[in-house]
Design a protein around this motif. Structure first.
Motif, PDB file in Angstrom:
ATOM      1  N   PRO A  90      51.767  50.903  61.230  1.00  0.00           N
ATOM      2  CA  PRO A  90      50.674  50.272  60.829  1.00  0.00           C
ATOM      3  C   PRO A  90      50.161  51.145  59.672  1.00  0.00           C
ATOM      4  O   PRO A  90      50.008  52.176  59.508  1.00  0.00           O
ATOM      5  CB  PRO A  90      49.791  50.408  61.748  1.00  0.00           C
ATOM      6  N   LEU A  91      49.866  50.554  58.244  1.00  0.00           N
ATOM      7  CA  LEU A  91      49.508  51.287  57.248  1.00  0.00           C
ATOM      8  C   LEU A  91      48.115  50.478  56.726  1.00  0.00           C
ATOM      9  O   LEU A  91      47.701  49.514  56.983  1.00  0.00           O
ATOM     10  CB  LEU A  91      50.574  50.850  56.140  1.00  0.00           C
ATOM     11  N   GLU A  92      47.582  51.656  56.002  1.00  0.00           N
ATOM     12  CA  GLU A  92      46.012  51.094  55.348  1.00  0.00           C
ATOM     13  C   GLU A  92      46.280  51.481  53.856  1.00  0.00           C
ATOM     14  O   GLU A  92      46.656  52.720  53.441  1.00  0.00           O
ATOM     15  CB  GLU A  92      44.844  52.028  56.032  1.00  0.00           C
ATOM     16  N   LEU A  93      46.233  50.218  53.113  1.00  0.00           N
ATOM     17  CA  LEU A  93      46.317  50.219  51.646  1.00  0.00           C
ATOM     18  C   LEU A  93      44.948  50.305  50.881  1.00  0.00           C
ATOM     19  O   LEU A  93      43.989  49.673  51.220  1.00  0.00           O
ATOM     20  CB  LEU A  93      47.084  49.091  51.315  1.00  0.00           C
ATOM     21  N   SER A  94      45.008  51.093  49.966  1.00  0.00           N
ATOM     22  CA  SER A  94      43.715  51.516  48.976  1.00  0.00           C
ATOM     23  C   SER A  94      44.149  51.291  47.576  1.00  0.00           C
ATOM     24  O   SER A  94      45.101  51.712  47.427  1.00  0.00           O
ATOM     25  CB  SER A  94      43.034  52.839  49.307  1.00  0.00           C
ATOM     26  N   PHE A  95      43.160  51.127  46.686  1.00  0.00           N
ATOM     27  CA  PHE A  95      43.417  50.678  45.758  1.00  0.00           C
ATOM     28  C   PHE A  95      42.521  51.239  44.545  1.00  0.00           C
ATOM     29  O   PHE A  95      41.343  51.491  44.637  1.00  0.00           O
ATOM     30  CB  PHE A  95      43.558  49.016  45.503  1.00  0.00           C
ATOM     31  N   SER A  96      42.941  51.307  43.659  1.00  0.00           N
ATOM     32  CA  SER A  96      42.052  51.996  42.118  1.00  0.00           C
ATOM     33  C   SER A  96      42.709  51.301  40.759  1.00  0.00           C
ATOM     34  O   SER A  96      43.908  50.806  41.080  1.00  0.00           O
ATOM     35  CB  SER A  96      41.942  53.343  41.885  1.00  0.00           C
ATOM     36  N   ALA A  97      42.138  51.264  39.916  1.00  0.00           N
ATOM     37  CA  ALA A  97      42.610  50.656  38.624  1.00  0.00           C
ATOM     38  C   ALA A  97      42.228  51.527  37.238  1.00  0.00           C
ATOM     39  O   ALA A  97      41.152  52.293  37.422  1.00  0.00           O
ATOM     40  CB  ALA A  97      42.229  49.179  38.334  1.00  0.00           C
ATOM     41  N   SER A  98      42.663  51.424  36.081  1.00  0.00           N
ATOM     42  CA  SER A  98      42.539  52.271  35.072  1.00  0.00           C
ATOM     43  C   SER A  98      42.530  51.703  33.636  1.00  0.00           C
ATOM     44  O   SER A  98      43.850  50.655  33.693  1.00  0.00           O
ATOM     45  CB  SER A  98      43.168  53.303  34.894  1.00  0.00           C
ATOM     46  N   LYS A  99      41.558  51.769  32.823  1.00  0.00           N
ATOM     47  CA  LYS A  99      41.584  51.151  31.477  1.00  0.00           C
ATOM     48  C   LYS A  99      41.871  49.565  31.546  1.00  0.00           C
ATOM     49  O   LYS A  99      42.706  49.174  30.818  1.00  0.00           O
ATOM     50  CB  LYS A  99      43.003  51.862  30.823  1.00  0.00           C
ATOM     51  N   LEU A 100      41.138  48.916  32.492  1.00  0.00           N
ATOM     52  CA  LEU A 100      41.139  47.428  32.486  1.00  0.00           C
ATOM     53  C   LEU A 100      40.591  46.997  31.222  1.00  0.00           C
ATOM     54  O   LEU A 100      39.568  47.501  30.590  1.00  0.00           O
ATOM     55  CB  LEU A 100      40.318  47.096  33.555  1.00  0.00           C
ATOM     56  N   ARG A 101      40.923  45.685  31.013  1.00  0.00           N
ATOM     57  CA  ARG A 101      40.380  44.805  29.921  1.00  0.00           C
ATOM     58  C   ARG A 101      38.993  44.596  30.181  1.00  0.00           C
ATOM     59  O   ARG A 101      38.451  44.310  31.374  1.00  0.00           O
ATOM     60  CB  ARG A 101      41.179  43.621  29.593  1.00  0.00           C
ATOM     61  N   ASP A 102      38.093  44.815  29.005  1.00  0.00           N
ATOM     62  CA  ASP A 102      36.863  44.248  28.992  1.00  0.00           C
ATOM     63  C   ASP A 102      36.728  42.964  28.717  1.00  0.00           C
ATOM     64  O   ASP A 102      36.641  42.491  27.583  1.00  0.00           O
ATOM     65  CB  ASP A 102      35.889  45.259  28.249  1.00  0.00           C
ATOM     66  N   MET A 103      36.136  42.052  29.783  1.00  0.00           N
ATOM     67  CA  MET A 103      36.147  40.580  29.455  1.00  0.00           C
ATOM     68  C   MET A 103      34.395  40.185  29.177  1.00  0.00           C
ATOM     69  O   MET A 103      34.434  38.964  29.135  1.00  0.00           O
ATOM     70  CB  MET A 103      36.719  39.752  30.470  1.00  0.00           C
ATOM     71  N   ASP A 104      33.711  40.924  29.509  1.00  0.00           N
ATOM     72  CA  ASP A 104      32.285  40.655  29.230  1.00  0.00           C
ATOM     73  C   ASP A 104      31.755  41.236  27.973  1.00  0.00           C
ATOM     74  O   ASP A 104      32.272  42.049  27.219  1.00  0.00           O
ATOM     75  CB  ASP A 104      31.495  41.369  30.294  1.00  0.00           C
ATOM     76  N   ALA A 105      30.645  40.248  27.473  1.00  0.00           N
ATOM     77  CA  ALA A 105      30.251  40.572  26.093  1.00  0.00           C
ATOM     78  C   ALA A 105      29.239  41.850  26.006  1.00  0.00           C
ATOM     79  O   ALA A 105      29.302  42.622  25.138  1.00  0.00           O
ATOM     80  CB  ALA A 105      29.619  39.460  25.439  1.00  0.00           C
TER      81      ALA A 105
END
Length: 343
Positions: free
Chosen positions: A14-29
Protein backbone atom coordinates in the motif's frame (compact mmCIF):
# COMPACT_ATOMS: atom_id res chain seq x y z
CA UNK A 1 -9.06 -13.52 -9.90
CA UNK A 2 -8.17 -17.04 -8.77
CA UNK A 3 -6.21 -15.73 -5.77
CA UNK A 4 -8.92 -13.28 -4.77
CA UNK A 5 -11.58 -15.97 -5.14
CA UNK A 6 -9.68 -18.13 -2.66
CA UNK A 7 -9.21 -15.38 -0.12
CA UNK A 8 -5.59 -14.75 -1.13
CA UNK A 9 -3.88 -11.62 -2.37
CA UNK A 10 -1.01 -11.02 -4.73
CA UNK A 11 2.24 -9.41 -3.69
CA UNK A 12 1.43 -5.74 -3.10
CA UNK A 13 2.47 -2.75 -1.02
CA UNK A 14 0.00 0.00 0.00
CA UNK A 15 1.34 3.40 -1.05
CA UNK A 16 0.37 7.00 -0.43
CA UNK A 17 1.09 9.33 -3.36
CA UNK A 18 1.69 13.04 -2.76
CA UNK A 19 2.09 15.72 -5.41
CA UNK A 20 3.66 19.08 -6.17
CA UNK A 21 4.23 21.15 -9.30
CA UNK A 22 6.53 23.92 -10.43
CA UNK A 23 6.50 26.74 -13.01
CA UNK A 24 2.92 26.10 -14.12
CA UNK A 25 1.40 28.24 -16.85
CA UNK A 26 -0.59 31.26 -15.64
CA UNK A 27 -4.05 31.09 -17.21
CA UNK A 28 -5.64 33.93 -15.22
CA UNK A 29 -5.55 37.59 -16.25
CA UNK A 30 -5.57 39.35 -12.89
CA UNK A 31 -4.20 36.58 -10.66
CA UNK A 32 -2.35 33.30 -10.82
CA UNK A 33 -3.78 29.92 -11.77
CA UNK A 34 -5.75 27.86 -9.22
CA UNK A 35 -4.42 24.34 -9.93
CA UNK A 36 -5.93 20.99 -9.10
CA UNK A 37 -4.39 17.60 -10.00
CA UNK A 38 -6.32 14.52 -11.11
CA UNK A 39 -4.78 11.02 -11.00
CA UNK A 40 -5.74 8.19 -13.33
CA UNK A 41 -4.71 4.59 -13.86
CA UNK A 42 -4.83 3.08 -17.33
CA UNK A 43 -6.59 -0.28 -17.52
CA UNK A 44 -7.26 -2.06 -20.81
CA UNK A 45 -6.61 1.19 -22.65
CA UNK A 46 -9.16 3.09 -20.57
CA UNK A 47 -8.45 5.80 -17.99
CA UNK A 48 -9.89 5.23 -14.53
CA UNK A 49 -9.81 8.15 -12.10
CA UNK A 50 -8.43 7.23 -8.66
CA UNK A 51 -8.03 10.61 -6.97
CA UNK A 52 -8.20 14.41 -7.02
CA UNK A 53 -6.31 16.92 -4.96
CA UNK A 54 -7.73 20.07 -3.44
CA UNK A 55 -7.61 23.36 -5.36
CA UNK A 56 -4.63 25.59 -4.51
CA UNK A 57 -5.55 29.24 -4.98
CA UNK A 58 -3.26 31.62 -6.86
CA UNK A 59 -0.20 29.43 -7.13
CA UNK A 60 2.13 28.36 -9.90
CA UNK A 61 4.15 26.27 -7.42
CA UNK A 62 1.41 24.18 -5.74
CA UNK A 63 2.14 21.71 -2.98
CA UNK A 64 -1.04 19.69 -2.59
CA UNK A 65 -2.08 18.22 0.75
CA UNK A 66 -4.56 15.63 -0.51
CA UNK A 67 -2.98 12.22 -1.08
CA UNK A 68 -3.95 9.35 -3.33
CA UNK A 69 -3.85 5.77 -2.09
CA UNK A 70 -2.77 2.97 -4.42
CA UNK A 71 -1.47 -0.59 -4.13
CA UNK A 72 1.85 -1.23 -5.81
CA UNK A 73 1.71 -4.69 -7.42
CA UNK A 74 5.11 -5.99 -8.42
CA UNK A 75 3.73 -8.52 -10.92
CA UNK A 76 1.97 -6.06 -13.24
CA UNK A 77 2.65 -2.80 -15.09
CA UNK A 78 0.63 0.05 -13.56
CA UNK A 79 0.50 3.09 -15.91
CA UNK A 80 -0.42 6.39 -14.25
CA UNK A 81 -1.66 9.60 -15.84
CA UNK A 82 -1.59 12.96 -14.06
CA UNK A 83 -3.58 15.94 -15.35
CA UNK A 84 -3.49 19.46 -13.91
CA UNK A 85 -6.34 21.93 -14.34
CA UNK A 86 -6.80 25.62 -13.54
CA UNK A 87 -10.15 25.78 -11.72
CA UNK A 88 -12.30 28.74 -12.73
CA UNK A 89 -13.11 31.17 -9.91
CA UNK A 90 -16.86 30.60 -10.13
CA UNK A 91 -16.35 26.91 -9.21
CA UNK A 92 -14.24 27.46 -6.11
CA UNK A 93 -17.14 26.60 -3.80
CA UNK A 94 -17.92 23.41 -5.71
CA UNK A 95 -16.65 20.14 -4.17
CA UNK A 96 -13.72 18.88 -6.21
CA UNK A 97 -15.46 15.57 -6.93
CA UNK A 98 -18.30 17.49 -8.55
CA UNK A 99 -16.16 19.62 -10.85
CA UNK A 100 -16.69 19.19 -14.57
CA UNK A 101 -13.15 19.01 -15.92
CA UNK A 102 -14.27 19.98 -19.42
CA UNK A 103 -15.16 23.41 -18.04
CA UNK A 104 -11.67 24.04 -16.61
CA UNK A 105 -8.45 25.22 -18.27
CA UNK A 106 -6.01 22.40 -18.98
CA UNK A 107 -2.49 23.09 -17.67
CA UNK A 108 -0.82 19.88 -18.85
CA UNK A 109 -0.42 16.18 -18.20
CA UNK A 110 2.34 13.69 -17.42
CA UNK A 111 2.75 9.92 -17.62
CA UNK A 112 4.75 7.22 -15.85
CA UNK A 113 4.49 3.72 -14.50
CA UNK A 114 4.14 3.30 -10.75
CA UNK A 115 7.28 1.17 -10.75
CA UNK A 116 9.30 4.17 -12.01
CA UNK A 117 8.44 6.00 -8.80
CA UNK A 118 9.00 3.24 -6.28
CA UNK A 119 12.33 2.15 -7.76
CA UNK A 120 13.78 5.63 -7.24
CA UNK A 121 15.98 5.73 -4.15
CA UNK A 122 13.93 8.53 -2.57
CA UNK A 123 10.67 7.34 -4.18
CA UNK A 124 10.21 10.72 -5.91
CA UNK A 125 9.90 11.29 -9.65
CA UNK A 126 9.74 14.62 -11.53
CA UNK A 127 7.92 14.72 -14.87
CA UNK A 128 7.66 17.33 -17.61
CA UNK A 129 4.16 18.46 -18.49
CA UNK A 130 2.82 17.94 -22.00
CA UNK A 131 -0.32 18.87 -23.89
CA UNK A 132 -2.89 16.41 -25.19
CA UNK A 133 -0.83 15.86 -28.35
CA UNK A 134 2.34 15.03 -26.45
CA UNK A 135 4.15 18.31 -27.06
CA UNK A 136 6.11 19.83 -24.19
CA UNK A 137 4.47 22.53 -22.09
CA UNK A 138 5.82 24.86 -19.45
CA UNK A 139 6.03 23.34 -15.98
CA UNK A 140 6.87 20.13 -14.19
CA UNK A 141 5.18 17.99 -11.56
CA UNK A 142 6.66 15.73 -8.90
CA UNK A 143 5.04 12.65 -7.42
CA UNK A 144 6.32 11.04 -4.23
CA UNK A 145 5.39 7.56 -3.02
CA UNK A 146 5.44 6.60 0.63
CA UNK A 147 4.46 3.32 2.20
CA UNK A 148 1.60 3.61 4.64
CA UNK A 149 2.71 3.18 8.23
CA UNK A 150 0.34 0.29 8.78
CA UNK A 151 2.05 -1.79 6.11
CA UNK A 152 5.38 -1.71 7.97
CA UNK A 153 4.59 -2.04 11.67
CA UNK A 154 4.44 -5.54 13.12
CA UNK A 155 4.47 -7.38 16.44
CA UNK A 156 6.46 -10.58 16.92
CA UNK A 157 5.30 -12.83 19.77
CA UNK A 158 6.28 -16.21 21.16
CA UNK A 159 3.57 -18.15 23.00
CA UNK A 160 3.62 -21.15 25.28
CA UNK A 161 0.90 -22.88 27.30
CA UNK A 162 0.78 -24.81 30.56
CA UNK A 163 -1.63 -27.45 31.85
CA UNK A 164 -3.85 -27.74 28.81
CA UNK A 165 -6.81 -30.12 29.09
CA UNK A 166 -6.11 -33.41 27.34
CA UNK A 167 -8.64 -34.20 24.62
CA UNK A 168 -7.14 -37.54 23.52
CA UNK A 169 -7.75 -40.93 25.10
CA UNK A 170 -4.60 -42.92 24.39
CA UNK A 171 -2.12 -40.08 23.99
CA UNK A 172 -1.77 -36.38 24.64
CA UNK A 173 -3.33 -33.63 22.55
CA UNK A 174 -1.60 -32.01 19.57
CA UNK A 175 -2.23 -28.29 20.23
CA UNK A 176 -1.98 -25.25 17.99
CA UNK A 177 -3.09 -21.64 18.39
CA UNK A 178 -5.28 -19.63 16.05
CA UNK A 179 -5.47 -15.85 16.36
CA UNK A 180 -8.49 -14.03 14.91
CA UNK A 181 -9.58 -10.41 14.68
CA UNK A 182 -13.10 -9.71 15.93
CA UNK A 183 -15.11 -7.51 13.58
CA UNK A 184 -17.68 -4.97 14.76
CA UNK A 185 -20.35 -7.65 14.31
CA UNK A 186 -18.30 -10.02 16.54
CA UNK A 187 -17.37 -12.24 13.58
CA UNK A 188 -13.95 -13.86 14.11
CA UNK A 189 -11.65 -13.30 11.12
CA UNK A 190 -8.59 -15.61 11.33
CA UNK A 191 -5.30 -13.79 10.77
CA UNK A 192 -2.62 -16.18 12.00
CA UNK A 193 -1.98 -19.64 13.45
CA UNK A 194 0.95 -21.50 14.92
CA UNK A 195 2.36 -24.85 13.96
CA UNK A 196 1.05 -28.05 15.61
CA UNK A 197 3.01 -29.40 18.59
CA UNK A 198 2.46 -33.15 18.77
CA UNK A 199 1.63 -35.02 21.97
CA UNK A 200 2.23 -32.12 24.37
CA UNK A 201 0.09 -30.36 26.99
CA UNK A 202 2.76 -27.72 27.67
CA UNK A 203 3.61 -26.60 24.14
CA UNK A 204 6.05 -23.87 23.12
CA UNK A 205 5.47 -22.53 19.61
CA UNK A 206 7.76 -20.76 17.19
CA UNK A 207 7.37 -16.96 17.05
CA UNK A 208 4.47 -15.54 15.06
CA UNK A 209 4.30 -12.09 13.49
CA UNK A 210 1.18 -9.95 13.18
CA UNK A 211 1.20 -6.80 11.06
CA UNK A 212 -0.86 -3.78 12.02
CA UNK A 213 -2.89 -4.42 8.87
CA UNK A 214 -3.97 -7.68 10.44
CA UNK A 215 -4.77 -6.54 13.98
CA UNK A 216 -5.89 -2.98 13.00
CA UNK A 217 -5.02 -1.25 16.29
CA UNK A 218 -3.53 -2.13 19.66
CA UNK A 219 -6.94 -1.94 21.34
CA UNK A 220 -9.05 -3.82 18.81
CA UNK A 221 -10.32 -7.18 20.15
CA UNK A 222 -8.55 -10.40 19.23
CA UNK A 223 -9.61 -13.98 19.85
CA UNK A 224 -6.91 -16.52 20.73
CA UNK A 225 -8.07 -20.13 20.47
CA UNK A 226 -6.17 -23.32 21.27
CA UNK A 227 -7.18 -26.44 19.34
CA UNK A 228 -6.28 -30.11 19.46
CA UNK A 229 -5.27 -30.91 15.90
CA UNK A 230 -7.17 -33.66 14.06
CA UNK A 231 -6.10 -34.86 10.62
CA UNK A 232 -9.77 -34.98 9.59
CA UNK A 233 -10.04 -31.23 10.09
CA UNK A 234 -12.39 -31.58 13.07
CA UNK A 235 -10.08 -29.81 15.50
CA UNK A 236 -11.35 -29.80 19.09
CA UNK A 237 -11.29 -26.56 21.03
CA UNK A 238 -9.07 -26.72 24.12
CA UNK A 239 -9.77 -23.18 25.28
CA UNK A 240 -10.20 -19.60 24.11
CA UNK A 241 -9.67 -16.07 25.39
CA UNK A 242 -10.43 -12.59 24.14
CA UNK A 243 -7.63 -10.04 24.34
CA UNK A 244 -5.89 -7.16 22.52
CA UNK A 245 -2.34 -6.45 21.43
CA UNK A 246 -2.01 -4.00 24.33
CA UNK A 247 -3.17 -6.64 26.82
CA UNK A 248 -0.79 -9.22 25.35
CA UNK A 249 2.07 -6.77 25.85
CA UNK A 250 1.04 -6.33 29.51
CA UNK A 251 0.85 -10.10 29.85
CA UNK A 252 4.41 -10.38 28.60
CA UNK A 253 5.67 -7.67 30.96
CA UNK A 254 3.94 -9.21 33.98
CA UNK A 255 5.24 -12.73 33.16
CA UNK A 256 1.82 -13.95 34.27
CA UNK A 257 -0.46 -16.40 32.52
CA UNK A 258 -3.94 -15.79 31.12
CA UNK A 259 -6.55 -18.48 31.67
CA UNK A 260 -8.37 -20.07 28.80
CA UNK A 261 -12.15 -20.31 28.90
CA UNK A 262 -14.66 -22.74 27.46
CA UNK A 263 -16.24 -22.11 24.08
CA UNK A 264 -19.03 -19.95 25.49
CA UNK A 265 -16.63 -18.17 27.81
CA UNK A 266 -18.47 -19.24 30.96
CA UNK A 267 -16.09 -21.78 32.43
CA UNK A 268 -12.52 -20.92 33.39
CA UNK A 269 -10.12 -23.70 32.41
CA UNK A 270 -6.86 -24.70 34.09
CA UNK A 271 -4.85 -24.18 30.90
CA UNK A 272 -2.97 -20.90 30.68
CA UNK A 273 -1.37 -18.86 27.92
CA UNK A 274 2.04 -17.15 28.39
CA UNK A 275 4.16 -14.85 26.26
CA UNK A 276 7.90 -15.48 26.16
CA UNK A 277 8.67 -12.61 23.77
CA UNK A 278 6.85 -9.50 22.59
CA UNK A 279 8.61 -7.18 20.17
CA UNK A 280 7.26 -4.34 18.07
CA UNK A 281 9.30 -3.76 14.94
CA UNK A 282 9.30 -2.18 11.53
CA UNK A 283 8.92 -4.91 8.97
CA UNK A 284 11.04 -4.56 5.84
CA UNK A 285 8.81 -4.82 2.82
CA UNK A 286 9.35 -6.03 -0.71
CA UNK A 287 9.53 -2.40 -1.81
CA UNK A 288 12.57 -1.84 0.41
CA UNK A 289 14.44 -4.57 -1.45
CA UNK A 290 13.36 -3.35 -4.89
CA UNK A 291 14.39 0.27 -4.26
CA UNK A 292 17.73 -0.92 -2.84
CA UNK A 293 18.67 -2.70 -6.07
CA UNK A 294 17.42 -6.22 -5.31
CA UNK A 295 17.21 -8.38 -8.45
CA UNK A 296 15.16 -11.50 -9.10
CA UNK A 297 15.98 -14.48 -11.29
CA UNK A 298 13.46 -17.19 -12.05
CA UNK A 299 14.62 -20.76 -12.73
CA UNK A 300 12.65 -23.94 -13.32
CA UNK A 301 13.89 -27.50 -12.90
CA UNK A 302 12.12 -30.84 -13.28
CA UNK A 303 13.19 -33.58 -10.89
CA UNK A 304 12.62 -37.13 -12.15
CA UNK A 305 13.96 -38.78 -8.99
CA UNK A 306 10.86 -40.93 -8.45
CA UNK A 307 11.21 -42.54 -11.87
CA UNK A 308 14.86 -43.36 -11.16
CA UNK A 309 14.28 -45.17 -7.90
CA UNK A 310 15.12 -44.46 -4.30
CA UNK A 311 18.29 -42.28 -4.26
CA UNK A 312 19.44 -44.10 -1.11
CA UNK A 313 19.86 -47.39 -2.97
CA UNK A 314 22.86 -48.20 -5.22
CA UNK A 315 20.47 -49.03 -8.10
CA UNK A 316 19.25 -45.41 -8.32
CA UNK A 317 20.73 -43.07 -10.90
CA UNK A 318 20.84 -40.45 -8.14
CA UNK A 319 22.76 -42.62 -5.66
CA UNK A 320 25.73 -40.85 -4.06
CA UNK A 321 28.45 -43.46 -3.75
CA UNK A 322 30.53 -43.05 -0.55
CA UNK A 323 33.55 -44.36 -2.49
CA UNK A 324 33.41 -41.30 -4.73
CA UNK A 325 32.27 -43.07 -7.92
CA UNK A 326 30.19 -40.65 -9.95
CA UNK A 327 26.61 -41.53 -10.82
CA UNK A 328 25.19 -40.97 -14.31
CA UNK A 329 24.00 -37.43 -13.59
CA UNK A 330 27.31 -36.40 -12.04
CA UNK A 331 29.20 -37.87 -14.98
CA UNK A 332 26.96 -35.99 -17.42
CA UNK A 333 27.46 -32.75 -15.51
CA UNK A 334 31.24 -33.12 -15.45
CA UNK A 335 31.25 -33.77 -19.23
CA UNK A 336 29.09 -30.68 -19.75
CA UNK A 337 31.52 -28.60 -17.75
CA UNK A 338 34.48 -29.85 -19.75
CA UNK A 339 32.63 -29.16 -23.00
CA UNK A 340 31.77 -25.62 -21.97
CA UNK A 341 35.42 -25.08 -21.00
CA UNK A 342 36.55 -26.20 -24.44
CA UNK A 343 33.97 -23.95 -26.11
Amino acid sequence: HFLQGHGLRGLYTPLELSFSASKLRDMDALSKSDPMLVVYTKMDGRLEEIGRTEVILNSLEPLWITKTMINYQFEIVQPLVFRIYDIDTKYHNTPVKMLNLAQQDFLGEAFCNLSEIVTKFNHSLSLNLRNGSGHALQGTMTVHAEETASSRMAVEMTFHCLNLDNKDTFSKSDPFLRVSRLSESAVAIPICKTEVINNNLNPVWRPITLTSQQYSSRDDPLLVECFDFDASGNHELMGALQTTIAQLENLYKSKAGANFYSKKGQKKLKGQLFLDTFQEKVQHTFLDYISSGFELNFMVAVDFTASNGDPRTPQSLHYIDPSGRLNSYQQGNSRGQRSSTVL
